[in-house]
Write an enzyme that holds these catalytic residues in place. Structure first.
Site, PDB file in Angstrom:
ATOM      1  N   ASP A 423       0.869  -1.187   0.000  1.00 26.29           N
ATOM      2  CA  ASP A 423       0.000   0.000   0.000  1.00 26.29           C
ATOM      3  C   ASP A 423       0.897   1.225   0.000  1.00 26.29           C
ATOM      4  O   ASP A 423       1.937   1.250   0.662  1.00 26.29           O
ATOM      5  CB  ASP A 423      -0.888  -0.030   1.241  1.00 26.29           C
ATOM      6  N   ILE A 424       0.510   2.272  -0.798  1.00 23.91           N
ATOM      7  CA  ILE A 424       1.292   3.508  -0.845  1.00 23.91           C
ATOM      8  C   ILE A 424       1.052   4.290   0.466  1.00 23.91           C
ATOM      9  O   ILE A 424      -0.107   4.557   0.837  1.00 23.91           O
ATOM     10  CB  ILE A 424       0.900   4.366  -2.061  1.00 23.91           C
ATOM     11  N   GLU A 466      -5.261   2.407  -3.536  1.00 23.55           N
ATOM     12  CA  GLU A 466      -3.804   2.438  -3.652  1.00 23.55           C
ATOM     13  C   GLU A 466      -3.174   1.146  -3.171  1.00 23.55           C
ATOM     14  O   GLU A 466      -1.967   1.087  -2.911  1.00 23.55           O
ATOM     15  CB  GLU A 466      -3.237   3.627  -2.856  1.00 23.55           C
TER      16      GLU A 466
END
Length: 560
Positions: A423-424, A466
Site C-alpha cells: 500500500d502507498i 492504492e
C-alpha cells in the site's frame, strides 16, 4: 475330265466365300449377317439338289446329294441363332455357348460328309438305287429339335413383345419357320423317306418351301424395314443432336454431314472438303487457326485434335471443333469424324461464374479485414476485462481467477508460493495536497517502478484504491522477502514528475507477505476460494502491521 469339274467347283466355292466375307465383315448389323448366313443355308439345299440331278449318276451324284443334306443339317442351328438375335437375346450367344448349341448340327453334318460305312447314304450295287441309312434319322431328329426350340422362342416373344413392329417381325419369322416345316413334312410324305428321289418321280417340295419362306421373309422385312432400325436411329440421332457432325473419308471427301452442320455451312455430301469455304460460310474469326487445324489432321492422321473458335453470325458464338480418326478393324485410319459443338452458353456461364468468383473473393477479403478488426477489438476488450484501466496492471477479478488455478496446482504438487500485498504510504495526503490527477500519476509511476523489478512469472494486480498485490509462484518465504525488498527500494527511489512546474514526488510503500513454503504439509484445501480469502486476510494483516510499525517496512508471515 474330273479335274476340270473340281476346278469349276473351286471357283464357285471361292466366289461364295468372297460373298460371305463381304457381308459377314462389312458394315452391317449382326442381325443382317445372321440372316444372310441363314439365307446361304437356304441356298445350299436346292442348289446341290439341282446339281445332283443334272449328273449322269454314280459317285458324283452321291457327293452332291451329301452336300445338299449337309446344308439341311445346318438349317436348324442357323434358324435358332437367327431367332435368338431377332428376339433380342443375343447376349446368350457367346463363343463357347454357340459351340455347344451347334454341336448336334455339326456332328450331323460330319456324319453326312464322312458317311461312315454308308450309314447315312449308300448305293445298292445291284439296282443302283440310293438309299438312306440310320444316320439319316439323326439328321432329321436334330433338325426337328432345333426348329421346335426356335418356334417356342418365337411364340414366347410374340406373347411378350412390347412394341408392334417387334411383334410383326417376330410373327414373320414364326410364319416362315412353320412354312418350311410344313413343306418339309409334305416332302417326306409325297417323296417318301427311304431314297434320295434321284431315280425319278421326285417333287422338290422342300426346295419350294425354302424359296417361299425366303420370299415371304424378304418381302416382309423390306416392307416393315425392320432391319433398318439401327440405320434409321443413327440418322435420326445425327440429325437431332445440336452438335454439327462431319464425316470425311481418307481423301478428304465429305461422306456424311448432319442437318445442323448443313444449315451452318451448306456442305454437300460427295464434295471435296475445303476448309477455306467452311471458314467463309461459317464466318469464323480466326481463319488461320481453323486452316492450321485441318492441315494438322491431314498430316497426323492418328492424332486427335480440338480447337475453340469464335463465329460471328447474328451474335458472337463460341464453337469447339473436335477431330478424331475413324479406324478400321486393323486400326488403320480410313477417315475423320469432325464435330462442331456450340459452347457459347457454357462459355458465358464460365465467364459469369468467374466474375461472381472475383466478386466473392473481394467480399471475402473485406470480411477477413472485418474479422481482423473484430479480433483486435475482442483482444482489446479481453485486455480491458482483465486489466486496470488506470495503471495497466491486472485487476482484482483476474488475480482471483488465476489464483484459484495456481494455488490448486501448487497445493497438489507441493510447490511453494508467496503473496505480497503493498500500500502507498500517506496516499490520501497526496490527493489532498496535489489533487487526484497527481494521485493518478503517482499510482501509475509506482506500478511502472514495481514492474521493472518483478520476474517474468510474477502477477501484479491492483487490489483496490492504492493497494496492490503480487503473486509469486515457486517462491519461499526467504525469496519473497528479497523480492519485497527490491520492490520497496525501487518505489522509494522513484521520483515522479507530476506537474508543469517541475514538481516531483516520491513515495514509500508498506508491504505484507504471506508464504506457503511446504504446501504438502498445509494439505489440499477443501474450498480453494475460502483458502485464498484466508491468505489475503493474513497478507492484509501483515500489511497493516507494517503500517502500524511506522510504514516503509516489510512484515513477513508464514502459514506453512
Amino acid at each position: 475330265m474330273a479335274w476340270e469339274m473340281w476346278l469349276e467347283f473351286a471357283v464357285v466355292a471361292v466366289l461364295l466365300g468372297l460373298f460371305f466375307y463381304m457381308f459377314a465383315f462389312g458394315s452391317l448389323t449382326r442381325l443382317h449377317r445372321v440372316y444372310i448366313i441363314l439365307h446361304i443355308i437356304f441356298l445350299i439345299w436346292p442348289m446341290f439338289q439341282f446339281i445332283a440331278r443334272t449328273m449322269p449318276g454314280g459317285r458324283f451324284q452321291l457327293y452332291y446329294i451329301s452336300a445338299a443334306y449337309t446344308g439341311l443339317s445346318l438349317l436348324g442351328i442357323g434358324w435358332l441363332v437367327f431367332t435368338i438375335f431377332l428376339t433380342g437375346q443375343s447376349y446368350v450367344v457367346r463363343r463357347r455357348r454357340l459351340l455347344v448349341l451347334a454341336l448336334p448340327a455339326l456332328l450331323s453334318a460330319a456324319a453326312v460328309v464322312f458317311n461312315p460305312g454308308g450309314r447315312f447314304l449308300k448305293i445298292t450295287e445291284s439296282s443302283g438305287r440310293h438309299e438312306f441309312g440310320p444316320l439319316y434319322w439323326t439328321v432329321i431328329a436334330q433338325l426337328i429339335l432345333y426348329l421346335s426350340v426356335s418356334l417356342a422362342i418365337l411364340v414366347y416373344t410374340v406373347r411378350k413383345a412390347g412394341t408392334r413392329p417387334h411383334r410383326k417381325i417376330t410373327v414373320t419369322a414364326m410364319n416362315g419357320l412353320m412354312g418350311v416345316a410344313a413343306f418339309g413334312i409334305a416332302d417326306r410324305f409325297v417323296n417318301g423317306s427311304g431314297s434320295t428321289g434321284l431315280d425319278g418321280g421326285y417333287i422338290p417340295l422342300l426346295s419350294a418351301g425354302l424359296a417361299a419362306a425366303a420370299l415371304y421373309m424378304v418381302h416382309a422385312i423390306a416392307r416393315q424395314r425392320a432391319f433398318d432400325l439401327i440405320q434409321i436411329a443413327q440418322r435420326d440421332v445425327m440429325n437431332t443432336i445440336p452438335t454439327g457432325i462431319l464425316v470425311l473419308d481418307e481423301h478428304n471427301v465429305i461422306v456424311e454431314a448432319n442437318r445442323m452442320l448443313r444449315k451452318l455451312s451448306h456442305l454437300r455430301i460427295g464434295d471435296k472438303f475445303n476448309p477455306d469455304e467452311l471458314a467463309e460460310r461459317m464466318q469464323i474469326a480466326d481463319k488461320e487457326a481453323i486452316l492450321a487445324f485441318f492441315k494438322a489432321q491431314q498430316e497426323r492422321k492418328q492424332d486427335r485434335f480440338e480447337l475453340e473458335i469464335a463465329v460471328y453470325a447474328d451474335s458472337p458464338r463460341y464453337i469447339v471443333v473436335q477431330s478424331v480418326p475413324i479406324r478400321n478393324q486393323r486400326r488403320t485410319p480410313i477417315g475423320r469424324l469432325v464435330s462442331f459443338q456450340d459452347v457459347t452458353e457454357l462459355r458465358l456461364l464460365i465467364e459469369e461464374t468467374n466474375a461472381q468468383n472475383e466478386l466473392l473473393h473481394e467480399r471475402n477479403i473485406e470480411l477477413m479485414e472485418i474479422q481482423e478488426e473484430l479480433s483486435r477489438a475482442n483482444k482489446k476488450l479481453e485486455h480491458m476485462a482483465v486489466t486496470d484501466g488506470l495503471t495497466g496492471c491486472f485487476n482484482r477479478r483476474y488475480l482471483l481467477r488465476q489464483l484459484e488455478r495456481e494455488v490448486t496446482v501448487s497445493m497438489e504438487y507441493g510447490t511453494p508460493f508467496s503473496i505480497i500485498m503493498f500500500d502507498i504510504d500517506l496516499f490520501k495526503a497526496i490527493n489532498d495536497n496535489h489533487g487526484h490527477l497527481v494521485g493518478d500519476t503517482v499510482l501509475k509511476g509506482t506500478v511502472e517502478a514495481v514492474r521493472e523489478v518483478l520476474r517474468a512469472g510474477d502477477i501484479l494486480a491492483r487490489f483496490g484504491g492504492e493497494e496492490f498485490t503480487v503473486y509469486l509462484p515457486h517462491t519461499t518465504r526467504e525469496q519473497a522477502a528479497l523480492v519485497a525488498e527490491r520492490i520497496k527500494e525501487a518505489v522509494q527511489h522513484n521520483e515522479m514528475n507530476v506537474g508543469d512546474a517541475g514538481l516531483t514526488v516520491s513515495v514509500t510503500i508498506s508491504i505484507g507477505i504471506v508464504s506457503i513454503d511446504d504446501a504438502a504439509q498445509a494439505g489440499k484445501p477443501e474450498d480453494v476460494k475460502k483458502f485464498i480469502d484466508k491468505l489475503f486476510e493474513e497478507a492484509d494483516a501483515a500489511l497493516y502491521e507494517a503500517k502500524y510499525n511506522g510504514r516503509n517496512r516489510i512484515v513477513n508471515r508464514k502459514l506453512a
